[in-house]
Design an enzyme around this catalytic site. Structure first.
Site, short mmCIF file in Angstrom:
data_model
loop_
_atom_site.label_atom_id
_atom_site.label_comp_id
_atom_site.label_asym_id
_atom_site.label_seq_id
_atom_site.Cartn_x
_atom_site.Cartn_y
_atom_site.Cartn_z
N ASP A 100 -1.46 -4.81 -7.31
CA ASP A 100 -2.56 -4.80 -6.44
C ASP A 100 -2.65 -6.96 -6.31
O ASP A 100 -2.08 -7.44 -7.24
CB ASP A 100 -3.28 -4.36 -8.10
CG ASP A 100 -4.88 -3.84 -7.75
OD1 ASP A 100 -5.45 -3.91 -6.11
OD2 ASP A 100 -5.63 -3.84 -8.96
N GLY A 101 -4.20 -6.92 -6.18
CA GLY A 101 -4.87 -8.10 -6.01
C GLY A 101 -4.82 -9.20 -4.81
O GLY A 101 -4.70 -9.58 -4.67
N ASN A 102 -4.68 -8.14 -3.78
CA ASN A 102 -4.30 -9.09 -2.28
C ASN A 102 -6.09 -9.05 -1.90
O ASN A 102 -5.86 -10.37 -1.98
CB ASN A 102 -3.80 -7.78 -1.14
CG ASN A 102 -2.62 -7.58 -1.47
OD1 ASN A 102 -1.83 -7.95 -2.04
ND2 ASN A 102 -2.15 -6.52 -0.61
N ARG A 126 -8.51 -10.00 -4.02
CA ARG A 126 -8.82 -11.56 -4.50
C ARG A 126 -8.09 -11.65 -4.20
O ARG A 126 -8.31 -13.95 -4.19
CB ARG A 126 -8.53 -11.43 -5.51
CG ARG A 126 -9.60 -10.46 -7.05
CD ARG A 126 -10.07 -9.80 -7.94
NE ARG A 126 -8.76 -8.61 -7.89
CZ ARG A 126 -7.77 -7.72 -8.26
NH1 ARG A 126 -7.74 -8.28 -10.08
NH2 ARG A 126 -7.75 -6.57 -8.34
N HIS A 168 -3.16 -8.89 1.97
CA HIS A 168 -2.97 -8.00 2.53
C HIS A 168 -1.43 -7.90 3.25
O HIS A 168 -0.48 -7.69 3.14
CB HIS A 168 -3.31 -6.67 3.58
CG HIS A 168 -4.48 -5.76 2.67
ND1 HIS A 168 -4.31 -5.98 1.22
CD2 HIS A 168 -5.89 -6.10 3.36
CE1 HIS A 168 -5.53 -5.02 1.09
NE2 HIS A 168 -6.50 -4.73 2.01
N SER A 181 -3.96 4.41 -1.58
CA SER A 181 -4.69 5.32 -2.03
C SER A 181 -5.26 6.45 -1.97
O SER A 181 -5.77 6.32 -0.51
CB SER A 181 -5.08 4.87 -3.67
OG SER A 181 -6.27 5.07 -3.72
N THR A 182 -5.28 7.56 -2.34
CA THR A 182 -6.58 8.45 -1.85
C THR A 182 -8.17 8.06 -1.22
O THR A 182 -8.73 8.36 -1.13
CB THR A 182 -6.57 9.23 -2.90
OG1 THR A 182 -5.25 10.01 -2.84
CG2 THR A 182 -7.11 10.84 -2.02
N ASN A 187 -8.33 4.78 -1.56
CA ASN A 187 -8.58 3.86 -0.41
C ASN A 187 -9.05 4.58 0.95
O ASN A 187 -9.06 3.30 1.83
CB ASN A 187 -7.13 2.96 -0.47
CG ASN A 187 -7.29 2.48 -1.94
OD1 ASN A 187 -5.59 2.54 -1.90
ND2 ASN A 187 -7.69 1.86 -2.67
N ARG A 239 -5.46 -0.19 -15.89
CA ARG A 239 -5.53 1.26 -15.64
C ARG A 239 -4.42 1.40 -14.46
O ARG A 239 -3.63 0.62 -13.71
CB ARG A 239 -6.95 0.93 -14.90
CG ARG A 239 -7.35 0.52 -13.65
CD ARG A 239 -8.67 0.75 -13.42
NE ARG A 239 -8.86 -0.45 -11.89
CZ ARG A 239 -9.95 -1.00 -12.36
NH1 ARG A 239 -10.32 -1.54 -13.38
NH2 ARG A 239 -10.24 -2.13 -11.53
N SER A 253 -5.16 4.00 -11.81
CA SER A 253 -5.68 4.14 -11.24
C SER A 253 -5.36 5.46 -10.15
O SER A 253 -4.96 5.26 -8.85
CB SER A 253 -5.84 2.88 -9.65
OG SER A 253 -7.00 2.18 -10.51
C1 IPE Z 1 -5.15 1.32 -6.72
O1 IPE Z 1 -5.08 -0.27 -5.98
C2 IPE Z 1 -3.65 1.47 -5.37
C3 IPE Z 1 -3.29 0.51 -4.66
C4 IPE Z 1 -2.76 -0.57 -5.12
C5 IPE Z 1 -2.56 0.75 -3.62
P1 IPE Z 1 -7.18 -0.34 -6.25
O2 IPE Z 1 -7.36 -1.64 -6.00
O3 IPE Z 1 -7.30 0.47 -4.93
O4 IPE Z 1 -7.30 0.80 -7.46
P2 IPE Z 1 -8.53 0.19 -8.08
O5 IPE Z 1 -9.67 0.89 -7.31
O6 IPE Z 1 -9.09 -1.86 -8.77
O7 IPE Z 1 -8.62 0.68 -9.20
C1 IPE Z 2 -4.25 -4.31 -3.30
O1 IPE Z 2 -5.06 -4.98 -3.15
C2 IPE Z 2 -3.76 -3.63 -1.45
C3 IPE Z 2 -4.70 -2.27 -1.80
C4 IPE Z 2 -5.16 -1.62 -2.70
C5 IPE Z 2 -4.34 -2.00 -0.27
P1 IPE Z 2 -6.46 -5.00 -3.50
O2 IPE Z 2 -6.98 -4.02 -1.72
O3 IPE Z 2 -6.99 -3.72 -3.94
O4 IPE Z 2 -6.98 -6.70 -3.78
P2 IPE Z 2 -8.44 -6.33 -4.24
O5 IPE Z 2 -7.86 -5.50 -5.99
O6 IPE Z 2 -9.45 -6.15 -4.12
O7 IPE Z 2 -8.31 -8.23 -5.45
MG MG Z 3 -7.34 -4.06 -6.01
#
Ligand code: IPE
Ligand code: IPE
Ligand code: MG
Length: 262
Positions: free
Chosen positions: A31-33, A35, A48, A76-77, A79, A205, A207
């Site tokens: 997570d965090g790509n 941001r 990403h 995720s579902t 997403n 969390r 998620s």
């Molecule tokens: C969880 O990340 C899903 C993946 C890393 C693929 P999210 O960014 O979708 O989760 P939430 O929405 O912050 O809970």
């Molecule tokens: C995780 O990074 C990748 C996926 C959920 C596909 P995010 O796209 O959720 O990045 P943040 O959490 O918004 O920074």
């Molecule tokens: Mg995220």
């Protein structure tokens, strides 16, 4: 010099790992790509793209120390509800990455697998995925399992449906349903439960990831955003795991005695 320091630190961390107490299965919520990209004034998709390097580094790090299974939550579902252009970009990136990274998988003897509601992926993406799975099927060092269009509630609902169908067809009696029955109908049936779950980006969390399977996993949260995650970060998580006492409901003395073989 900085590069040398990183290499030295990596050797240090890697050497501290006790190979006798490795988790067989590590799962990661990457997570965090978004941001990470935003902090650099770039589009989320750039984050990403940069996350691919982290996947490569982590897969190599895990294979090098002897982890057997690495499950990566990639999509995720939920997403699917993101803006359409982001979903499309992610699917395209997935296709491109599977293509470009098949060599990394082969070089490291890694077998690719996938879990999730894969029928929902677009055709091109699904085909590329199946091809890479097929191309790497004889690799033996580690399984890398991509969770795509995956959620734990989808997994449990899907398993329940299959079990109910068996009961209806008189292949299974309701009183025969055990925890093993549930486990063996989940998408993760071929794999042991993860002992360690890592989540990056400072969110605390799950998620909707692997809810059943992480019942007794150790949870490790790091503030690092996924595109910054490197081999050392993985080794740090493993070392942290190895410092923990896993009691499984028992008391400390019982666990300590078992470790001493008493
Ligand atoms: C969880 O990340 C899903 C993946 C890393 C693929 P999210 O960014 O979708 O989760 P939430 O929405 O912050 O809970
Ligand atoms: C995780 O990074 C990748 C996926 C959920 C596909 P995010 O796209 O959720 O990045 P943040 O959490 O918004 O920074
Ligand atoms: Mg995220």
């Amino acid at each position: 010099m900085a590069e040398l320091d990183t290499a030295t630190k990596r050797m240090d961390l890697k050497e501290q790992i006790n190979k006798e107490r490795l988790p067989k299965h590590v799962a990661i919520i990457m997570d965090g790509n978004g941001r990470w990209a935003k902090q650099r004034g770039k589009m989320r998709v750039y984050g990403h793209e940069q996350g691919v390097t982290s996947v490569r580094e982590t897969a190599e790090a895990a294979a090098e120390i002897g982890v057997d299974y690495l499950t990566l939550f990639a999509f995720s579902t939920e997403n699917w509800k993101r803006p359409q252009h982001e979903v499309e970009a992610l699917m395209q990136l997935l296709v491109a990455t599977i293509n470009s990274e098949t060599k990394t998988l082969q070089d490291n003897d890694i077998r690719l697998k996938a879990i999730g509601n894969l029928d929902k992926l677009d055709k091109k993406c699904y085909e590329e995925l199946q091809q890479a799975i097929n191309n790497t099927k004889d690799n033996k060092r580690m399984d890398m399992i991509l969770a795509l269009s995956y959620s734990a509630r989808w997994d449990l609902t899907h398993a329940t449906e299959q079990i109910a169908r068996k009961v209806k067809n008189n292949e299974l009696a309701p009183e025969e349903i055990s925890q093993d029955t549930v486990s063996s109908h989940l998408a993760t049936a071929p794999y042991p439960d993860p002992e360690l779950l890592i989540r990056t980006s400072g969110e605390y969390r799950i998620s909707n990831f692997l809810l059943w399977q992480i019942a007794y996993a150790e949870l490790y949260f790091t503030p690092k955003l996924w595109p910054d995650f490197r081999k050392n970060d993985f080794y740090e998580a493993i070392l942290n795991f190895q410092r923990r006492e896993r009691r499984f409901g028992k008391i400390s003395e019982q666990v300590a005695n078992k470790e001493k073989g008493e």
